[in-house]
Design an enzyme around this catalytic site. Structure first.
Site: not given
Length: 297
Positions: A109, A214, A273
């Site tokens: 990730d 992000y 994930h």
């Protein structure tokens, strides 16, 4: 007591990286080759707790940090572009732990974005790179995934102050929804794991730090494109790991071929994930096969 519950196999520490930033890290094993495990959002080093024991058993020394802003590491207001975060990790390894030989980097990730930035910037210090189930800023695959409604959280996390306001006091519920939306085996993230992550991300400033990861994506896109143009593709062996049912799973190999010359791909069965927790045995077996050759350099 089973191996993965045994705290005796790992040691915790804190490293001074710069003024206002100390990184928490876990080390295990005493082998000559070092594997560095970089977690993702919304997790901490703890996501690797089922992966560390078999790596130690295979003779590796393992380092699993909480990156800037996560877990027990400090949460400075800035520095969440992945190049800066890679330099944090490099300082931890080189200056604090005095590791001199090339390392194997494994990132999941957000952690894979940091691992890639490290491998691009310090090519002679990395023997192997394993990237696990995430899009890499600066690639065509990243642009494709970013526009997928299933990754709505990219836009939500980028809404400064609004994201913090809406999640405040609901961190556990948000994390629960976040895990469940991207999971194949819901039992893989136990209540005790969720409690641990919820506690970490309920701390003052922790969700802000997570969202800043992000908000730095546009800088990461520019940084990665510039590094690829300047340095060319990575020449170290790359393992591209995708979850069998995850959004990015089928695209990780294609994505890494954009930025690396030697790519081996694996899709881990019975995973979404959260691969290291959903199917740690299959993931670790693939990782150990990949690490088997003598490191270059």
């Amino acid at each position: 007591m089973s191996h993965d519950q045994d705290p005796m196999i790992w040691t915790h520490g804190m490293a001074d990286i710069e003024s206002g930033l100390r990184l928490h890290y876990v080390t295990a094993g005493i082998g000559p080759r070092v594997v560095v495990l970089l977690h993702g959002f919304p997790q901490t080093w703890r996501q690797w707790h089922r992966v560390i024991p078999p790596l130690v058993d295979a003779g590796f020394r393992v380092v699993a940090p909480d990156y800037r802003g996560a877990g027990d590491s400090w949460r400075p207001p800035g520095g969440y572009d992945k190049r800066t975060m890679a330099n944090d990790i490099r300082q931890l390894l080189r200056q604090h732990l005095r590791i001199e030989d090339p390392i194997a980097l494994v990132g999941h990730d957000i952690g894979m974005m940091i691992a890639y930035a490290y491998a691009q910037a310090h090519r002679d210090e990395v023997s192997h790179l394993a990237v696990v189930d995430a899009p890499l800023p600066g690639t065509a695959v990243f642009d494709l995934i970013r526009s997928d409604p299933r990754v709505w959280h990219f836009a939500f996390h980028s809404a400064r102050d609004v994201a913090e306001m809406l999640v405040a006091g609901r961190e556990r519920q948000y994390l629960q929804a976040f895990f469940n939306a991207r999971i194949f085996d819901p039992s893989a993230i136990a209540d005790s794991d969720l409690d641990l992550y919820a506690s970490a991300y309920s701390a003052p400033g922790a969700m802000r730090a997570g969202f800043e990861l992000y908000r730095a994506f546009d800088r990461d896109v520019e940084s990665n494109r510039e590094a690829l143009k300047r340095n060319g593709k990575l020449t170290v062996p790359v393992l591209a790991v995708g979850g069998a049912t995850s959004t990015s799973g089928p695209l990780v190999e294609e994505m890494m071929r954009e930025v690396a010359e030697t790519v081996t791909a694996v899709r881990v069965p019975r995973t979404g994930h959260w691969i290291a927790e959903e199917n740690p045995s299959a993931f670790t077996a693939a990782l150990l096969r990949f690490l088997e050759p003598t490191p270059a350099g």
